[in-house]
Motif scaffolding. Structure first.
Motif, PDB file in Angstrom:
ATOM      1  N   PRO A 345       0.743  -1.240  -0.095  1.00  0.00           N
ATOM      2  CA  PRO A 345      -0.074  -0.128  -0.104  1.00  0.00           C
ATOM      3  C   PRO A 345       0.923   1.268   0.107  1.00  0.00           C
ATOM      4  CG  PRO A 345      -0.282  -1.060   2.217  1.00  0.00           C
ATOM      5  CD  PRO A 345       0.400  -2.324   1.091  1.00  0.00           C
ATOM      6  N   ALA A 346       2.063   1.293   0.721  1.00  0.00           N
ATOM      7  CA  ALA A 346       2.848   2.507   0.566  1.00  0.00           C
ATOM      8  C   ALA A 346       3.220   3.045  -0.776  1.00  0.00           C
ATOM      9  CB  ALA A 346       4.026   2.196   1.597  1.00  0.00           C
ATOM     10  N   ALA A 347       3.467   2.034  -1.459  1.00  0.00           N
ATOM     11  CA  ALA A 347       3.969   2.440  -2.884  1.00  0.00           C
ATOM     12  C   ALA A 347       2.932   3.034  -3.760  1.00  0.00           C
ATOM     13  CB  ALA A 347       4.309   1.080  -3.644  1.00  0.00           C
ATOM     14  N   GLY A 348       1.762   2.484  -3.566  1.00  0.00           N
ATOM     15  CA  GLY A 348       0.526   3.059  -4.300  1.00  0.00           C
ATOM     16  C   GLY A 348       0.076   4.370  -3.559  1.00  0.00           C
ATOM     17  N   LEU A 349       0.233   4.654  -2.318  1.00  0.00           N
ATOM     18  CA  LEU A 349      -0.255   5.824  -1.623  1.00  0.00           C
ATOM     19  C   LEU A 349       0.625   7.047  -2.335  1.00  0.00           C
ATOM     20  CD1 LEU A 349      -2.095   7.292   0.473  1.00  0.00           C
ATOM     21  CD2 LEU A 349      -0.412   6.575   2.245  1.00  0.00           C
ATOM     22  N   GLU A 350       1.830   6.811  -2.261  1.00  0.00           N
ATOM     23  CA  GLU A 350       2.886   7.718  -2.604  1.00  0.00           C
ATOM     24  C   GLU A 350       2.377   8.375  -4.135  1.00  0.00           C
ATOM     25  OE1 GLU A 350       6.979   6.407  -2.716  1.00  0.00           O
ATOM     26  OE2 GLU A 350       7.668   8.493  -3.768  1.00  0.00           O
ATOM     27  N   ILE A 351       2.078   7.716  -4.783  1.00  0.00           N
ATOM     28  CA  ILE A 351       1.526   7.949  -6.222  1.00  0.00           C
ATOM     29  C   ILE A 351       0.148   8.713  -6.301  1.00  0.00           C
ATOM     30  CG2 ILE A 351       0.758   7.154  -8.589  1.00  0.00           C
ATOM     31  CD1 ILE A 351       2.606   4.655  -8.190  1.00  0.00           C
ATOM     32  N   ILE A 352      -0.694   8.211  -5.517  1.00  0.00           N
ATOM     33  CA  ILE A 352      -1.939   8.993  -5.458  1.00  0.00           C
ATOM     34  C   ILE A 352      -1.756  10.297  -4.776  1.00  0.00           C
ATOM     35  CG2 ILE A 352      -4.222   8.950  -4.213  1.00  0.00           C
ATOM     36  CD1 ILE A 352      -4.279   6.008  -4.810  1.00  0.00           C
ATOM     37  N   ASP A 353      -1.104  10.356  -3.740  1.00  0.00           N
ATOM     38  CA  ASP A 353      -0.657  11.715  -3.075  1.00  0.00           C
ATOM     39  C   ASP A 353       0.052  12.482  -3.933  1.00  0.00           C
ATOM     40  OD1 ASP A 353      -2.016  10.961  -0.626  1.00  0.00           O
ATOM     41  OD2 ASP A 353       0.095  10.467   0.218  1.00  0.00           O
ATOM     42  N   ALA A 354       0.938  12.023  -4.861  1.00  0.00           N
ATOM     43  CA  ALA A 354       1.593  12.888  -5.891  1.00  0.00           C
ATOM     44  C   ALA A 354       0.450  13.524  -7.092  1.00  0.00           C
ATOM     45  CB  ALA A 354       2.736  12.155  -6.607  1.00  0.00           C
ATOM     46  N   ILE A 355      -0.719  12.635  -6.985  1.00  0.00           N
ATOM     47  CA  ILE A 355      -1.461  13.040  -8.044  1.00  0.00           C
ATOM     48  C   ILE A 355      -2.307  14.193  -7.522  1.00  0.00           C
ATOM     49  CG2 ILE A 355      -3.693  12.677  -9.266  1.00  0.00           C
ATOM     50  CD1 ILE A 355      -2.603   9.459  -9.653  1.00  0.00           C
ATOM     51  N   LEU A 356      -2.839  14.061  -6.284  1.00  0.00           N
ATOM     52  CA  LEU A 356      -3.669  15.141  -5.434  1.00  0.00           C
ATOM     53  C   LEU A 356      -2.952  16.291  -5.519  1.00  0.00           C
ATOM     54  CD1 LEU A 356      -5.470  12.494  -2.925  1.00  0.00           C
ATOM     55  CD2 LEU A 356      -6.419  13.708  -5.096  1.00  0.00           C
ATOM     56  N   SER A 357      -1.569  16.291  -4.982  1.00  0.00           N
ATOM     57  CA  SER A 357      -0.685  17.331  -4.665  1.00  0.00           C
ATOM     58  C   SER A 357      -0.586  18.101  -5.810  1.00  0.00           C
ATOM     59  CB  SER A 357       0.474  16.863  -4.252  1.00  0.00           C
ATOM     60  OG  SER A 357       1.413  16.260  -5.238  1.00  0.00           O
ATOM     61  N   ARG A 358      -0.758  17.611  -7.068  1.00  0.00           N
ATOM     62  CA  ARG A 358      -0.926  18.425  -8.465  1.00  0.00           C
ATOM     63  C   ARG A 358      -2.075  19.070  -8.530  1.00  0.00           C
ATOM     64  NH1 ARG A 358       1.336  13.506 -10.967  1.00  0.00           N
ATOM     65  NH2 ARG A 358      -0.669  13.439 -12.278  1.00  0.00           N
ATOM     66  N   GLY A 359      -3.172  18.857  -7.608  1.00  0.00           N
ATOM     67  CA  GLY A 359      -4.398  19.261  -7.799  1.00  0.00           C
ATOM     68  C   GLY A 359      -5.375  18.757  -8.780  1.00  0.00           C
ATOM     69  N   GLU A 360      -5.101  17.602  -9.192  1.00  0.00           N
ATOM     70  CA  GLU A 360      -5.609  16.629 -10.171  1.00  0.00           C
ATOM     71  C   GLU A 360      -6.504  15.606  -9.238  1.00  0.00           C
ATOM     72  OE1 GLU A 360      -2.989  16.788 -13.950  1.00  0.00           O
ATOM     73  OE2 GLU A 360      -2.512  15.048 -12.640  1.00  0.00           O
ATOM     74  N   LEU A 361      -7.510  15.227  -9.586  1.00  0.00           N
ATOM     75  CA  LEU A 361      -8.684  14.323  -8.961  1.00  0.00           C
ATOM     76  C   LEU A 361      -9.166  14.762  -7.823  1.00  0.00           C
ATOM     77  CD1 LEU A 361      -7.198  11.282 -10.246  1.00  0.00           C
ATOM     78  CD2 LEU A 361      -8.907  12.481 -11.311  1.00  0.00           C
ATOM     79  N   THR A 362      -8.889  16.268  -7.296  1.00  0.00           N
ATOM     80  CA  THR A 362      -9.129  16.466  -6.074  1.00  0.00           C
ATOM     81  C   THR A 362     -10.843  16.430  -5.884  1.00  0.00           C
ATOM     82  OG1 THR A 362      -9.008  18.761  -6.627  1.00  0.00           O
ATOM     83  CG2 THR A 362      -7.256  17.987  -5.522  1.00  0.00           C
ATOM     84  N   GLY A 363     -11.542  16.564  -6.976  1.00  0.00           N
ATOM     85  CA  GLY A 363     -13.122  16.604  -6.723  1.00  0.00           C
ATOM     86  C   GLY A 363     -13.344  15.076  -7.298  1.00  0.00           C
ATOM     87  N   TYR A 364     -12.453  13.983  -7.375  1.00  0.00           N
ATOM     88  CA  TYR A 364     -13.020  12.727  -7.492  1.00  0.00           C
ATOM     89  C   TYR A 364     -13.105  11.769  -6.333  1.00  0.00           C
ATOM     90  CZ  TYR A 364     -12.703   8.853 -10.824  1.00  0.00           C
ATOM     91  OH  TYR A 364     -12.929   7.615 -11.694  1.00  0.00           O
ATOM     92  N   ALA A 365     -14.358  11.128  -6.346  1.00  0.00           N
ATOM     93  CA  ALA A 365     -14.495  10.532  -5.075  1.00  0.00           C
ATOM     94  C   ALA A 365     -13.645   9.300  -4.835  1.00  0.00           C
ATOM     95  CB  ALA A 365     -15.963  10.459  -4.871  1.00  0.00           C
ATOM     96  N   LEU A 366     -13.359   8.404  -6.246  1.00  0.00           N
ATOM     97  CA  LEU A 366     -12.907   7.343  -6.171  1.00  0.00           C
ATOM     98  C   LEU A 366     -11.229   7.572  -5.663  1.00  0.00           C
ATOM     99  CD1 LEU A 366     -14.182   5.517  -9.206  1.00  0.00           C
ATOM    100  CD2 LEU A 366     -14.811   5.104  -6.729  1.00  0.00           C
ATOM    101  N   ALA A 367     -10.673   8.688  -6.060  1.00  0.00           N
ATOM    102  CA  ALA A 367      -9.332   8.821  -5.542  1.00  0.00           C
ATOM    103  C   ALA A 367      -9.166   9.220  -3.982  1.00  0.00           C
ATOM    104  CB  ALA A 367      -8.742  10.349  -6.139  1.00  0.00           C
ATOM    105  N   HIS A 368     -10.111   9.703  -3.402  1.00  0.00           N
ATOM    106  CA  HIS A 368     -10.040   9.735  -1.951  1.00  0.00           C
ATOM    107  C   HIS A 368     -10.480   8.377  -1.596  1.00  0.00           C
ATOM    108  CE1 HIS A 368      -9.540  14.244  -2.172  1.00  0.00           C
ATOM    109  NE2 HIS A 368     -10.405  13.971  -3.073  1.00  0.00           N
ATOM    110  N   ALA A 369     -11.296   7.678  -1.983  1.00  0.00           N
ATOM    111  CA  ALA A 369     -11.689   6.389  -1.536  1.00  0.00           C
ATOM    112  C   ALA A 369     -10.499   5.451  -1.535  1.00  0.00           C
ATOM    113  CB  ALA A 369     -13.007   5.944  -2.066  1.00  0.00           C
ATOM    114  N   ALA A 370      -9.711   5.272  -2.732  1.00  0.00           N
ATOM    115  CA  ALA A 370      -8.631   4.414  -2.639  1.00  0.00           C
ATOM    116  C   ALA A 370      -7.680   4.969  -1.780  1.00  0.00           C
ATOM    117  CB  ALA A 370      -8.191   4.749  -4.367  1.00  0.00           C
ATOM    118  N   ARG A 371      -7.482   6.295  -1.559  1.00  0.00           N
ATOM    119  CA  ARG A 371      -6.284   6.692  -0.610  1.00  0.00           C
ATOM    120  C   ARG A 371      -6.714   6.311   0.726  1.00  0.00           C
ATOM    121  NH1 ARG A 371      -5.142  11.196   2.289  1.00  0.00           N
ATOM    122  NH2 ARG A 371      -2.936  11.606   2.573  1.00  0.00           N
TER     123      ARG A 371
END
Length: 414
Positions: A345-371
């Motif tokens: 999970p740590a490897a996947g979480l790092e990528i998701i946090d990078a996506i969100l930090s760019r301001g992308e998918l911040t309004g996408y429920a599945l991104a937060h659910a996966a995180r």
């Protein structure tokens, strides 16, 4: 007690209203008029069918009624008298020509309308939303949700799209064979969005809308006959493979069951077989693209009899290739989940946090659910709860909200 015919009419409306609409648009050449007279035709059906019985060909009856409603309306409109006479003559000509038209021709009107909405003269940002609204009957709110934008912005795009068709005098017609290729990408995108709205509804009580998934598959089969392109095969395969899991995705109460928890004996092997064969045909052309790769990913899941037998290494490799040819934040998100399953999970979480930090998918429920799920697996419970709560704020789909609420209850118990 007399049978409740309103239920039958409701069923016809649900299954055939956009088919009736597409044919009326072709006959009338006017989206708004077609929508109005279609509603009037169904109102007439509600009045007459309980008394006279449902006609043998209800779609043809509704089209005919709508056509005559349009003629009546145009004749009453004094200000548009000249136009009405011209249109009425056109309507009569077409009505005569189509008097013996087969049912298949009526069905083709929906595909014809999709190609019209995806005409090169229409802004590409408008083509897909316009088709979803006019061909599939999705609400402006549903389309806005699919495009992660506001309802007001989407409403403005739809108005511009209809004005484009009217002002450019775009014919309601299928393109010539030589023009099919340049219109194909937009049409495939529309069909896939129709399917997605049916596979995971953006709002409402039910997770799925079967009439949309089946319509998308029907349209893609029809398109494949016209254009045996590798990506048409890929998209059809992708939808068939997803559709094969429909029965296993929810329980009797309509609650969501995740892929890893599904009863795989419920997966439809006939659809899986058809989808897998299409993937092989597409790959053999060596001209495949993003749809075929996504279908191949889905096929890897279908090959696993048990969740622990899933070849996550192959899935990550396919996502790597998909990211190279059709990168998007959603593809990155799905790849992150696959990496989490392969590497932890740590490897996947790092990528998701990078996506969100760019301001992308911040309004996408599945991104937060996966995180939230990856944080839970890392035993970071408070952060997991915040992520799941963020996902709940972003979804209007009631079964998804119930699923996320159950996740919060689980977190409270841990």
């Amino acid at each position: 007690m007399a049978p409740d015919r309103s239920v039958d009419i409701e069923s016809v409306f649900r299954d055939s209203s956009r088919q009736v609409f597409a044919t009326l648009v072709r006959l009338l050449g006017d989206f708004d008029l077609a929508e109005d007279v279609m509603q009037e035709a169904f109102a007439a059906a509600l009045d007459r069918w309980p008394r006279d019985g449902i006609p043998e060909q209800p779609v043809a009856w509704l089209v005919s009624t709508g056509r005559f409603k349009a003629i009546d309306r145009l004749r009453r409109d004094v200000r548009l008298k000249a136009k009405s006479e011209s249109l009425a003559r056109r309507i009569e000509e077409i009505a005569t020509a189509n008097a013996t038209k087969q049912q298949q021709a009526v069905e083709d009107d929906r595909l014809r309308l999709i190609f019209t909405c995806c005409h090169p003269a229409i802004d590409t940002n408008i083509q897909v939303p316009l088709t979803l609204r006019e061909v599939c009957g999705l609400t402006t709110e549903e389309i806005a949700s699919a495009f992660l934008t506001s309802t007001q912005t989407m409403a403005q795009r739809l108005v511009r799209g209809k004005a484009n068709i009217r002002d450019a005098k775009i014919p309601i017609a299928m393109p010539q064979q030589e023009d099919l290729a340049e219109r194909l990408d937009g049409v495939l995108a529309v069909i896939y969005l129709i399917f997605n709205e049916g596979y995971s509804a953006s709002s409402g009580d039910s997770l799925t809308r079967v009439e949309l998934t089946q319509e998308a598959i029907r349209l893609c089969r029809l398109l494949l006959e016209l254009a045996p392109d590798a990506e048409v095969m890929g998209l059809l395969a992708l939808m068939l493979l997803h559709e094969s899991r429909r029965e296993a995705r929810t329980n009797e109460a309509g609650e969501i069951i995740l892929l890893e928890d599904q009863d795989r004996t419920l997966w439809d092997q006939q659809l899986i077989g058809e989808g897998s064969e299409l993937i092989e045909r597409s790959l053999a052309t060596r001209r495949f693209g993003a749809y075929t790769l996504q279908a191949a990913i889905s096929a890897v899941h279908a090959e696993a009899s048990l969740p622990e037998q899933t070849d996550w290494g192959q899935i990550v490799a396919l996502y790597d290739l998909l990211k190279r040819i059709a990168s998007s934040p959603v593809v990155e998100l799905n790849r992150a989940v696959a990496i989490a399953m392969r590497d932890g999970p740590a490897a996947g979480l790092e990528i998701i946090d990078a996506i969100l930090s760019r301001g992308e998918l911040t309004g996408y429920a599945l991104a937060h659910a996966a995180r939230g799920e990856l944080l839970r697996r890392l035993d970071r419970i408070d952060e997991a709860r915040e992520a799941i709560e963020a996902a709940m704020e972003l979804t209007n789909q009631r079964s998804e909200r119930r699923f996320l609420a159950s996740k919060l209850e689980m977190l409270s118990a841990e």
